[in-house]
Design an enzyme around this catalytic site. Structure first.
Site, PDB file in Angstrom:
ATOM      1  N   LYS A  44       0.834  -1.208   0.000  1.00 54.40           N
ATOM      2  CA  LYS A  44       0.000   0.000   0.000  1.00 54.40           C
ATOM      3  C   LYS A  44       0.867   1.257   0.000  1.00 54.40           C
ATOM      4  CE  LYS A  44      -2.746  -0.293   3.568  1.00 54.40           C
ATOM      5  NZ  LYS A  44      -3.871  -0.373   4.547  1.00 54.40           N
ATOM      6  N   LYS A  46       2.804   2.222   2.278  1.00 51.91           N
ATOM      7  CA  LYS A  46       2.713   2.843   3.609  1.00 51.91           C
ATOM      8  C   LYS A  46       3.771   2.235   4.507  1.00 51.91           C
ATOM      9  CE  LYS A  46      -1.905   4.511   4.627  1.00 51.91           C
ATOM     10  NZ  LYS A  46      -3.027   4.444   5.576  1.00 51.91           N
TER      11      LYS A  46
HETATM   12  N1  C2G Z   1     -10.438   7.253   8.604  1.00 54.59           N
HETATM   13  C1  C2G Z   1     -11.461   8.159   8.885  1.00 54.59           C
HETATM   14  N2  C2G Z   1     -11.150   9.438   9.191  1.00 54.59           N
HETATM   15  C2  C2G Z   1      -9.851   9.844   9.243  1.00 54.59           C
HETATM   16  C3  C2G Z   1      -8.816   8.932   8.972  1.00 54.59           C
HETATM   17  C4  C2G Z   1      -9.123   7.624   8.655  1.00 54.59           C
HETATM   18  O1  C2G Z   1     -12.653   7.803   8.847  1.00 54.59           O
HETATM   19  N3  C2G Z   1      -9.587  11.158   9.552  1.00 54.59           N
HETATM   20  C5  C2G Z   1     -10.809   5.877   8.247  1.00 54.59           C
HETATM   21  C6  C2G Z   1     -10.382   5.492   6.838  1.00 54.59           C
HETATM   22  O2  C2G Z   1     -11.334   5.958   5.885  1.00 54.59           O
HETATM   23  C7  C2G Z   1     -10.352   3.961   6.928  1.00 54.59           C
HETATM   24  C8  C2G Z   1      -9.934   3.721   8.395  1.00 54.59           C
HETATM   25  O3  C2G Z   1     -10.140   4.973   9.099  1.00 54.59           O
HETATM   26  O4  C2G Z   1     -11.664   3.435   6.723  1.00 54.59           O
HETATM   27  C9  C2G Z   1      -8.485   3.304   8.539  1.00 54.59           C
HETATM   28  O5  C2G Z   1      -7.681   4.289   7.921  1.00 54.59           O
HETATM   29  P1  C2G Z   1      -6.219   3.855   7.390  1.00 54.59           P
HETATM   30  O6  C2G Z   1      -5.502   3.157   8.480  1.00 54.59           O
HETATM   31  O7  C2G Z   1      -5.612   5.024   6.692  1.00 54.59           O
HETATM   32  O8  C2G Z   1      -6.656   2.745   6.310  1.00 54.59           O
HETATM   33  P2  C2G Z   1      -6.150   2.613   4.803  1.00 54.59           P
HETATM   34  O9  C2G Z   1      -4.696   2.752   4.716  1.00 54.59           O
HETATM   35  O10 C2G Z   1      -7.026   3.497   4.007  1.00 54.59           O
HETATM   36  O11 C2G Z   1      -6.431   1.041   4.510  1.00 54.59           O
HETATM   37  O12 C2G Z   1      -8.121  -2.731   2.243  1.00 54.59           O
HETATM   38  C10 C2G Z   1      -8.397  -1.446   2.762  1.00 54.59           C
HETATM   39  C11 C2G Z   1      -7.144  -0.757   3.238  1.00 54.59           C
HETATM   40  O13 C2G Z   1      -6.424  -1.593   4.136  1.00 54.59           O
HETATM   41  C12 C2G Z   1      -7.534   0.559   3.897  1.00 54.59           C
END
Ligand code: C2G
Length: 129
Positions: A44, A46
């Site tokens: 990803k 990340k």
């Molecule tokens: N999120 C949110 N508000 C934020 C930050 C994050 O609602 N200010 C939500 C994201 O939309 C996501 C969840 O928190 O649904 C986790 O965020 P991340 O850890 O950034 O997830 P991500 O890297 O987008 O991974 O297969 C799906 C991926 O693994 C998603």
């Protein structure tokens, strides 16, 4: 029992994550989190500050989370939904539309992201100060 699943990296856990997990749990009775492994994070593009094991420990301590499973690939969601008998798949709406193919297997809900906070913002702000 209505089972909900969501996925993410959840690094440097913040109130935006908590808002998501809280609302996801409110949609059912049991919340599973597919937590991105350190290896999957690389896919990803990340890099987590906390290791998978420590991010898992933190998530398992949250009252809204009932179970944490490893997310190791983009294409495990259908299997997870079937194996865990999931009723609702939830993601923040930055993913709007990306997982609509799961509608053949369960309800798909995108929840509004929490504005003003993100792991990236935390890292950036800490670098400045
Ligand atoms: N999120 C949110 N508000 C934020 C930050 C994050 O609602 N200010 C939500 C994201 O939309 C996501 C969840 O928190 O649904 C986790 O965020 P991340 O850890 O950034 O997830 P991500 O890297 O987008 O991974 O297969 C799906 C991926 O693994 C998603």
């Amino acid at each position: 029992m209505k089972k909900v699943i969501t996925y993410g990296t959840f690094d440097l856990l913040h109130w935006g994550h908590i808002n998501l997990l809280k609302r996801a749990k409110e949609l059912g009775d049991y919340l599973i989190v597919g937590l991105s492994t350190d290896e999957f994070n690389e896919q990803k593009m990340k890099k987590s500050y906390h290791s998978y094991e420590n991010r898992k420990l933190i998530l398992e301590s949250i009252r809204y989370v009932d179970e944490v499973i490893p997310e190791e690939s983009w294409d495990q969601k259908v299997r997870d939904i079937q194996e865990h008998d999931v009723d609702i798949f939830v993601m923040g709406d930055d993913w709007e539309g990306h997982f609509d193919f799961l509608k053949d297997y369960c309800q798909v809900i995108y929840l509004p992201r929490t504005i003003g906070i993100s792991t990236t913002k935390i890292k950036k702000d800490l670098m400045i100060k």
